[in-house]
Design a protein around this motif. Structure first.
Motif, PDB file in Angstrom:
ATOM      1  N   ALA A 195      16.819   5.457   5.821  1.00 19.59           N
ATOM      2  CA  ALA A 195      15.557   6.010   6.309  1.00 19.59           C
ATOM      3  C   ALA A 195      14.622   6.365   5.149  1.00 19.59           C
ATOM      4  N   ILE A 196      15.166   6.953   4.086  1.00 22.75           N
ATOM      5  CA  ILE A 196      14.330   7.336   2.946  1.00 22.75           C
ATOM      6  C   ILE A 196      13.838   6.106   2.191  1.00 22.75           C
ATOM      7  N   LEU A 197      14.715   5.122   1.971  1.00 24.94           N
ATOM      8  CA  LEU A 197      14.298   3.918   1.250  1.00 24.94           C
ATOM      9  C   LEU A 197      13.249   3.131   2.031  1.00 24.94           C
ATOM     10  N   THR A 198      13.391   3.079   3.338  1.00 18.12           N
ATOM     11  CA  THR A 198      12.407   2.376   4.156  1.00 18.12           C
ATOM     12  C   THR A 198      11.045   3.044   4.074  1.00 18.12           C
ATOM     13  N   ASP A 199      11.026   4.381   4.087  1.00 15.70           N
ATOM     14  CA  ASP A 199       9.755   5.107   3.990  1.00 15.70           C
ATOM     15  C   ASP A 199       9.148   4.937   2.598  1.00 15.70           C
ATOM     16  N   VAL A 200       9.977   4.947   1.551  1.00 15.70           N
ATOM     17  CA  VAL A 200       9.461   4.775   0.183  1.00 15.70           C
ATOM     18  C   VAL A 200       8.834   3.397   0.016  1.00 15.70           C
ATOM     19  N   CYS A 201       9.522   2.353   0.484  1.00 19.12           N
ATOM     20  CA  CYS A 201       9.028   0.987   0.300  1.00 19.12           C
ATOM     21  C   CYS A 201       7.784   0.693   1.119  1.00 19.12           C
ATOM     22  N   SER A 202       7.482   1.513   2.103  1.00 23.05           N
ATOM     23  CA  SER A 202       6.273   1.297   2.900  1.00 23.05           C
ATOM     24  C   SER A 202       5.014   1.800   2.204  1.00 23.05           C
ATOM     25  N   ARG A 203       5.166   2.414   1.016  1.00 23.30           N
ATOM     26  CA  ARG A 203       4.026   2.993   0.317  1.00 23.30           C
ATOM     27  C   ARG A 203       3.296   1.987  -0.570  1.00 23.30           C
ATOM     28  N   ARG A 204       3.842   0.789  -0.723  1.00 25.83           N
ATOM     29  CA  ARG A 204       3.193  -0.228  -1.550  1.00 25.83           C
ATOM     30  C   ARG A 204       3.184  -1.552  -0.810  1.00 25.83           C
ATOM     31  N   PRO A 205       2.152  -2.397  -0.991  1.00 27.56           N
ATOM     32  CA  PRO A 205       2.133  -3.699  -0.307  1.00 27.56           C
ATOM     33  C   PRO A 205       3.370  -4.522  -0.635  1.00 27.56           C
ATOM     34  N   ALA A 206       3.974  -5.095   0.398  1.00 29.44           N
ATOM     35  CA  ALA A 206       5.216  -5.846   0.206  1.00 29.44           C
ATOM     36  C   ALA A 206       5.003  -7.137  -0.557  1.00 29.44           C
ATOM     37  N   SER A 207       3.785  -7.637  -0.606  1.00 31.89           N
ATOM     38  CA  SER A 207       3.514  -8.898  -1.305  1.00 31.89           C
ATOM     39  C   SER A 207       3.657  -8.782  -2.810  1.00 31.89           C
ATOM     40  N   LEU A 208       3.686  -7.566  -3.353  1.00 33.11           N
ATOM     41  CA  LEU A 208       3.797  -7.368  -4.799  1.00 33.11           C
ATOM     42  C   LEU A 208       5.233  -7.346  -5.293  1.00 33.11           C
ATOM     43  N   GLY A 209       6.196  -7.534  -4.410  1.00 28.48           N
ATOM     44  CA  GLY A 209       7.596  -7.580  -4.825  1.00 28.48           C
ATOM     45  C   GLY A 209       8.316  -6.277  -4.567  1.00 28.48           C
ATOM     46  N   PRO A 210       9.568  -6.173  -5.030  1.00 23.67           N
ATOM     47  CA  PRO A 210      10.369  -4.959  -4.795  1.00 23.67           C
ATOM     48  C   PRO A 210       9.711  -3.728  -5.403  1.00 23.67           C
ATOM     49  N   PHE A 211       9.723  -2.660  -4.649  1.00 25.10           N
ATOM     50  CA  PHE A 211       9.115  -1.394  -5.090  1.00 25.10           C
ATOM     51  C   PHE A 211      10.094  -0.565  -5.907  1.00 25.10           C
ATOM     52  N   VAL A 212      11.387  -0.637  -5.590  1.00 22.72           N
ATOM     53  CA  VAL A 212      12.406   0.164  -6.269  1.00 22.72           C
ATOM     54  C   VAL A 212      12.981  -0.645  -7.420  1.00 22.72           C
ATOM     55  N   GLU A 213      12.805  -0.156  -8.641  1.00 15.66           N
ATOM     56  CA  GLU A 213      13.325  -0.846  -9.823  1.00 15.66           C
ATOM     57  C   GLU A 213      14.786  -0.490 -10.096  1.00 15.66           C
ATOM     58  N   ARG A 214      15.129   0.778  -9.875  1.00 19.58           N
ATOM     59  CA  ARG A 214      16.484   1.248 -10.183  1.00 19.58           C
ATOM     60  C   ARG A 214      16.865   2.346  -9.210  1.00 19.58           C
ATOM     61  N   LEU A 225      18.051  -1.771   2.723  1.00 17.34           N
ATOM     62  CA  LEU A 225      16.798  -1.971   3.454  1.00 17.34           C
ATOM     63  C   LEU A 225      17.019  -2.857   4.668  1.00 17.34           C
ATOM     64  N   PRO A 226      16.327  -2.579   5.755  1.00 20.20           N
ATOM     65  CA  PRO A 226      16.449  -3.448   6.937  1.00 20.20           C
ATOM     66  C   PRO A 226      15.970  -4.860   6.626  1.00 20.20           C
ATOM     67  N   GLU A 227      16.378  -5.810   7.470  1.00 16.47           N
ATOM     68  CA  GLU A 227      16.023  -7.210   7.242  1.00 16.47           C
ATOM     69  C   GLU A 227      14.517  -7.427   7.309  1.00 16.47           C
ATOM     70  N   ALA A 228      13.832  -6.698   8.161  1.00 10.43           N
ATOM     71  CA  ALA A 228      12.380  -6.843   8.268  1.00 10.43           C
ATOM     72  C   ALA A 228      11.692  -6.451   6.975  1.00 10.43           C
ATOM     73  N   ALA A 229      12.189  -5.358   6.352  1.00  7.28           N
ATOM     74  CA  ALA A 229      11.580  -4.903   5.096  1.00  7.28           C
ATOM     75  C   ALA A 229      11.846  -5.900   3.965  1.00  7.28           C
ATOM     76  N   GLN A 230      13.049  -6.514   3.956  1.00  8.31           N
ATOM     77  CA  GLN A 230      13.368  -7.479   2.908  1.00  8.31           C
ATOM     78  C   GLN A 230      12.488  -8.705   3.030  1.00  8.31           C
ATOM     79  N   THR A 231      12.269  -9.204   4.240  1.00  4.65           N
ATOM     80  CA  THR A 231      11.431 -10.390   4.407  1.00  4.65           C
ATOM     81  C   THR A 231       9.981 -10.097   4.045  1.00  4.65           C
ATOM     82  N   ASP A 232       9.532  -8.879   4.293  1.00  2.00           N
ATOM     83  CA  ASP A 232       8.157  -8.505   3.925  1.00  2.00           C
ATOM     84  C   ASP A 232       7.980  -8.476   2.423  1.00  2.00           C
ATOM     85  N   GLU A 233       9.014  -7.938   1.711  1.00  6.03           N
ATOM     86  CA  GLU A 233       8.912  -7.840   0.252  1.00  6.03           C
ATOM     87  C   GLU A 233       8.884  -9.208  -0.388  1.00  6.03           C
TER      88      GLU A 233
END
Length: 320
Positions: free
Chosen positions: A273-292, A311-319
């Motif tokens: 839940a926390i990782l999904t909310d964090v990754c929604s803060r940046r456009p997915a087209s720019l690549g993975p948001f979490v470096e480490r 991350l859910p499958e939907a979030a991975q495909t968006d990234e």
């Protein structure tokens, strides 16, 4: 006769020494009778050939850069091996092992049993974010509140609502607000008589509660955090049971996600839940948001883990 023969040999030996010494250089400081070991060169020095600059330039052009492929190498550069053989080893001699999130949670539980530490100790996650955007822009540090599927707090958060409208005040009290009031709450807050986890204010009250800015600091109502709103019911639902985290030091998120005595599935769900909310803060087209990503408990060592499996499958495909 014998004496004559001896004298002849002495004369001949003296002449031989004189002939040998006459060919070499004469040294006034050294006695002629003393034995000499002078270096004698019996060969001529070879003259160095000058290299043409054009030929050297051609040879340099022919040289190609060697590309080293690390995939098939038996061990990483500067390390002993990829994976240690023994159970006890020196970490700096081996490549860093990055585990899956599920394995990391199981390791934390095993560490707790081996170290005889408290079972209800908190579990933390440490994320390093890539805040870069297009055209030298960056993501602004943000604060967010998430509804965890399995809350780890035993008590609900205290929410204070600033409003002077009687209808809104009654509605806030009925929906679980700890304190409701207007400007009369300023002095009790300054005197530490009243405190809350979240402070929600109606837009009309912002100018009246300015004296609380230095006292509340980060908890002061702001529109970015969602604490300045006319929709009091939605704010109370979010902040009473929500979990707040924020970006620190420009690109780091450090927050608690669970307690170690919770089942592994619940810890994994909270992390997701926390990782999904964090990754929604940046456009997915720019690549993975979490470096480490690092997971740890209060008494354990830090364990690096991969976020792809969380991350859910939907979030991975968006990234991608």
């Amino acid at each position: 006769m014998a004496t004559c023969t001896r004298n002849v040999w002495k004369v001949l030996s003296g002449c031989q020494k004189q002939l040998l010494s006459a060919g070499g250089p004469s040294y006034s400081a050294v006695s002629q009778a003393a034995p000499r070991t002078l270096p004698i060169r019996t060969y001529a020095a070879v003259r160095a050939l000058k290299k043409d600059k054009k030929e050297e330039a051609k040879k340099e052009e022919k040289k190609e850069k060697r590309v080293i492929d690390d995939k098939d190498r038996p061990k990483p550069f500067g390390k002993t091996a990829w994976v240690p053989v023994d159970d006890v080893y020196v970490k700096r001699f081996y490549a860093r092992v990055i585990h899956s999130a599920a394995d990391s949670i199981d390791m934390l539980k095993r560490f707790q049993k081996l170290d005889f530490t408290p079972a209800d100790q908190p579990v933390y996650v440490d994320l390093k974010l890539d805040m870069k955007l297009e055209k030298k822009k960056k993501v602004d540090p943000f604060v967010s509140t998430v509804h965890l599927p399995h809350p780890f707090k035993t008590e609900m958060n205290k929410v204070l609502v600033f409003t002077e409208d009687s209808g809104q005040a009654t509605f806030a009290k009925e929906n679980g607000a700890a304190f409701v009031g207007g400007a009369e709450l300023i002095q009790p807050i300054l005197d530490d008589e009243i405190s809350a986890d979240f402070y929600v204010a109606v837009p009309d009250m912002l100018t009246k509660i300015v004296p609380l800015k230095n006292k509340l600091r980060k908890k002061f109502p702001k529109s970015k955090r969602g604490t300045v709103t006319n929709n009091i019911s939605q704010a109370l639902q979010l902040f009473k049971t929500g979990h707040e985290y924020q970006v620190e030091s420009d690109c780091f998120v450090r927050t608690q996600i669970a307690t170690l005595d919770m089942p592994s599935e619940q810890i994994f769900a909270n992390l997701q839940a926390i990782l999904t909310d964090v990754c929604s803060r940046r456009p997915a087209s720019l690549g993975p948001f979490v470096e480490r990503a690092i997971m740890s408990s209060q008494t354990s060592e830090a364990i690096w883990f991969r976020t792809e499996s969380v991350l859910p499958e939907a979030a991975q495909t968006d990234e991608k």
